[in-house]
Design an enzyme around this catalytic site. Structure first.
Site, PDB file in Angstrom:
ATOM      1  N   SER A   1      -2.313   5.677   1.522  1.00  0.00           N
ATOM      2  CA  SER A   1      -2.185   4.659   0.547  1.00  0.00           C
ATOM      3  C   SER A   1      -1.062   4.555  -0.337  1.00  0.00           C
ATOM      4  O   SER A   1      -0.266   3.766  -0.499  1.00  0.00           O
ATOM      5  CB  SER A   1      -3.610   4.665  -0.188  1.00  0.00           C
ATOM      6  N   LYS A   2      -0.523   6.017  -0.688  1.00  0.00           N
ATOM      7  CA  LYS A   2       0.532   6.182  -1.448  1.00  0.00           C
ATOM      8  C   LYS A   2       2.042   5.892  -0.670  1.00  0.00           C
ATOM      9  O   LYS A   2       2.863   5.381  -1.295  1.00  0.00           O
ATOM     10  CB  LYS A   2       0.736   7.917  -2.129  1.00  0.00           C
TER      11      LYS A   2
ATOM     12  N   ASN B   1      -0.777   1.754 -12.045  1.00  0.00           N
ATOM     13  CA  ASN B   1      -1.163   2.999 -12.214  1.00  0.00           C
ATOM     14  C   ASN B   1      -2.493   3.463 -11.612  1.00  0.00           C
ATOM     15  O   ASN B   1      -2.823   4.427 -11.071  1.00  0.00           O
ATOM     16  CB  ASN B   1      -1.343   3.493 -13.740  1.00  0.00           C
TER      17      ASN B   1
ATOM     18  N   TYR C   1      -5.704   9.013   1.284  1.00  0.00           N
ATOM     19  CA  TYR C   1      -4.929   8.732   0.200  1.00  0.00           C
ATOM     20  C   TYR C   1      -3.287   8.900   0.251  1.00  0.00           C
ATOM     21  O   TYR C   1      -2.660   8.163  -0.339  1.00  0.00           O
ATOM     22  CB  TYR C   1      -5.293   9.808  -1.131  1.00  0.00           C
TER      23      TYR C   1
ATOM     24  N   SER D   1       2.712   8.908  -5.365  1.00  0.00           N
ATOM     25  CA  SER D   1       2.534  10.404  -5.363  1.00  0.00           C
ATOM     26  C   SER D   1       3.427  10.827  -4.281  1.00  0.00           C
ATOM     27  O   SER D   1       3.882  10.285  -3.244  1.00  0.00           O
ATOM     28  CB  SER D   1       1.140  10.369  -4.600  1.00  0.00           C
TER      29      SER D   1
HETATM   30  N1  NAD Z   1      -3.029  13.763 -11.243  1.00  0.00           N
HETATM   31  C1  NAD Z   1      -2.047  13.854 -10.485  1.00  0.00           C
HETATM   32  O1  NAD Z   1      -1.743  15.006 -10.214  1.00  0.00           O
HETATM   33  C2  NAD Z   1      -1.482  12.754  -9.542  1.00  0.00           C
HETATM   34  C3  NAD Z   1      -0.536  12.948  -8.946  1.00  0.00           C
HETATM   35  C4  NAD Z   1       0.184  11.976  -8.015  1.00  0.00           C
HETATM   36  C5  NAD Z   1      -0.272  10.666  -8.194  1.00  0.00           C
HETATM   37  N2  NAD Z   1      -1.174  10.429  -9.272  1.00  0.00           N
HETATM   38  C6  NAD Z   1      -1.585   9.264  -9.342  1.00  0.00           C
HETATM   39  O2  NAD Z   1      -1.383   8.820 -10.656  1.00  0.00           O
HETATM   40  C7  NAD Z   1      -2.594   7.654 -10.965  1.00  0.00           C
HETATM   41  C8  NAD Z   1      -3.044   7.955 -12.342  1.00  0.00           C
HETATM   42  O3  NAD Z   1      -3.785   9.277 -11.765  1.00  0.00           O
HETATM   43  P1  NAD Z   1      -4.684   9.948 -12.998  1.00  0.00           P
HETATM   44  O4  NAD Z   1      -4.625  11.417 -12.440  1.00  0.00           O
HETATM   45  O5  NAD Z   1      -4.199   9.645 -14.625  1.00  0.00           O
HETATM   46  O6  NAD Z   1      -6.418   9.598 -12.629  1.00  0.00           O
HETATM   47  P2  NAD Z   1      -7.478   9.409 -13.649  1.00  0.00           P
HETATM   48  O7  NAD Z   1      -8.364   9.432 -12.554  1.00  0.00           O
HETATM   49  O8  NAD Z   1      -7.130  10.235 -14.861  1.00  0.00           O
HETATM   50  O9  NAD Z   1      -7.354   7.927 -13.823  1.00  0.00           O
HETATM   51  C9  NAD Z   1      -7.289   6.952 -13.113  1.00  0.00           C
HETATM   52  C10 NAD Z   1      -8.036   5.533 -13.992  1.00  0.00           C
HETATM   53  O10 NAD Z   1      -8.062   4.539 -13.125  1.00  0.00           O
HETATM   54  C11 NAD Z   1      -9.291   3.634 -13.204  1.00  0.00           C
HETATM   55  N3  NAD Z   1      -9.470   2.762 -12.331  1.00  0.00           N
HETATM   56  C12 NAD Z   1      -9.794   3.532 -10.983  1.00  0.00           C
HETATM   57  N4  NAD Z   1     -10.383   2.399 -10.213  1.00  0.00           N
HETATM   58  C13 NAD Z   1      -9.779   1.300 -10.803  1.00  0.00           C
HETATM   59  C14 NAD Z   1      -9.942  -0.192 -10.689  1.00  0.00           C
HETATM   60  N5  NAD Z   1     -10.437  -0.577  -9.442  1.00  0.00           N
HETATM   61  N6  NAD Z   1      -9.519  -1.006 -11.489  1.00  0.00           N
HETATM   62  C15 NAD Z   1      -9.124  -0.705 -12.673  1.00  0.00           C
HETATM   63  N7  NAD Z   1      -9.096   0.700 -13.136  1.00  0.00           N
HETATM   64  C16 NAD Z   1      -9.446   1.629 -11.983  1.00  0.00           C
HETATM   65  C17 NAD Z   1     -10.091   4.888 -13.830  1.00  0.00           C
HETATM   66  O11 NAD Z   1     -11.481   4.530 -14.511  1.00  0.00           O
HETATM   67  C18 NAD Z   1      -9.208   5.701 -14.267  1.00  0.00           C
HETATM   68  O12 NAD Z   1      -9.426   5.613 -15.647  1.00  0.00           O
HETATM   69  C19 NAD Z   1      -3.133   7.360  -9.657  1.00  0.00           C
HETATM   70  O13 NAD Z   1      -2.819   6.290  -8.979  1.00  0.00           O
HETATM   71  C20 NAD Z   1      -3.113   8.794  -8.918  1.00  0.00           C
HETATM   72  O14 NAD Z   1      -3.026   8.512  -7.539  1.00  0.00           O
HETATM   73  C21 NAD Z   1      -1.877  11.477  -9.924  1.00  0.00           C
END
Ligand code: NAD
Length: 265
Positions: A168-169, A94, A165, A150
């Protein structure tokens, strides 16, 4: 998913469990009885997640601060996990970062960061843990890998405002298919969830981005609201359950119909 504690006796490892989707999925797995490995690069954030979980559920939790883009740190994490739990049943890749705008003006350091965490990070953790999943005698499936990709990475979602990004996805979706092929004979399923627009810290910290994105792409959301993390956790629970045992190599698009709307423009 009828058994209320269908994950009792199983272990779930969630990367990036200190925030957003990762925290919500960890809470959901604990609610179904799973013991947890909570990973994040930020230790305080996973301590908070742990406190939240222990207020409601009696499960065993291991916290591991590790940067998933560094394979040495991931191997250290595996050592701690093996000492405490031996094997894991669920792995959720995640953790992710979103930086930069147009791909052709993205700085090299941002390119490296995005690809190192979102792609290589998931590869590192999967590489380190898949053998710990195939060793188990849960039947018929011994392990479940869930990649949080994503809509930005699907063919209709490539998005110039978050260029690298998106790349990457797309790579993570490609890994999902590849690992499904490579791990099927080990009785491990591998699927991706592709969220659309969700209110998590990743986007809340940048409301301008969401407004611009919706305007520029003339997006219509058939389900006319931004998603909530709990909806991602519900799909993760389905992918962790026996109900999805015959599903592998798939993306579940979870976007309120956003990509359908983009397709019909
Ligand atoms: N928020 C959205 O709308 C959305 C949409 C599509 C996909 N995503 C994907 O969902 C996932 C979670 O997103 P989110 O919105 O909860 O993000 P967020 O930023 O709230 O949480 C991401 C977490 O990952 C941790 N992190 C970052 N780099 C790291 C590393 N190198 N090693 C370990 N931990 C690390 C961060 O500290 C953070 O706690 C991500 O992969 C994001 O790309 C999010």
């Amino acid at each position: 998913m009828t058994n209320d504690k269908f994950l009792a006796g199983k272990v779930a490892l969630v990367t990036g469990a200190g925030s957003g989707f990762g925290r919500e999925m960890a809470i959901a797995f604990a609610g179904k009885g799973a013991n947890l490995v909570l990973n994040d690069i930020n230790l305080e954030s996973i301590e908070e997640t742990k406190d939240m979980i222990l207020k409601s559920y009696k499960v065993d939790i291991l916290l591991v601060k590790a940067d998933i883009s560094d394979f040495n740190q991931v191997k250290e994490m595996r050592k701690k996990v093996v000492e405490k739990f031996d094997n894991i049943f669920i792995l959720v890749n995640n953790a992710g970062v979103r930086l930069g705008t147009f791909s052709l003006v993205t700085k090299e350091e941002d390119y490296n960061k995005i690809m190192d965490v979102n792609v290589k990070g998931a590869w590192n953790v999967t590489k380190a843990f898949y053998r710990r999943m195939s060793k188990q005698d849960f039947k018929p499936i011994t392990g479940k890998i869930i990649n949080i990709a994503s809509c930005a990475g699907t063919e209709c979602g490539a998005n110039p405002y978050i260029g690298i990004y998106s790349v990457s996805k797309a790579a993570l979706i490609s890994f999902t298919k590849l690992w499904a092929l490579e791990l099927g004979s080990s009785n491990i399923t591998v699927n991706a969830i592709c969220p659309g627009l969700f209110l998590t810290p990743m986007y809340k910290n940048n409301p301008e981005f969401i407004r611009e994105f919706i305007k520029r792409r003339n997006i219509r959301l058939p389900i006319d609201r931004i998603g909530e993390s709990k909806q991602v956790a519900d799909v993760a629970l389905f992918l962790a359950s026996h109900a999805s045992d015959y599903i592998t190599g798939q993306n579940i698009i979870l976007d309120g119909g956003m990509t359908v709307s983009v397709n019909t423009l």
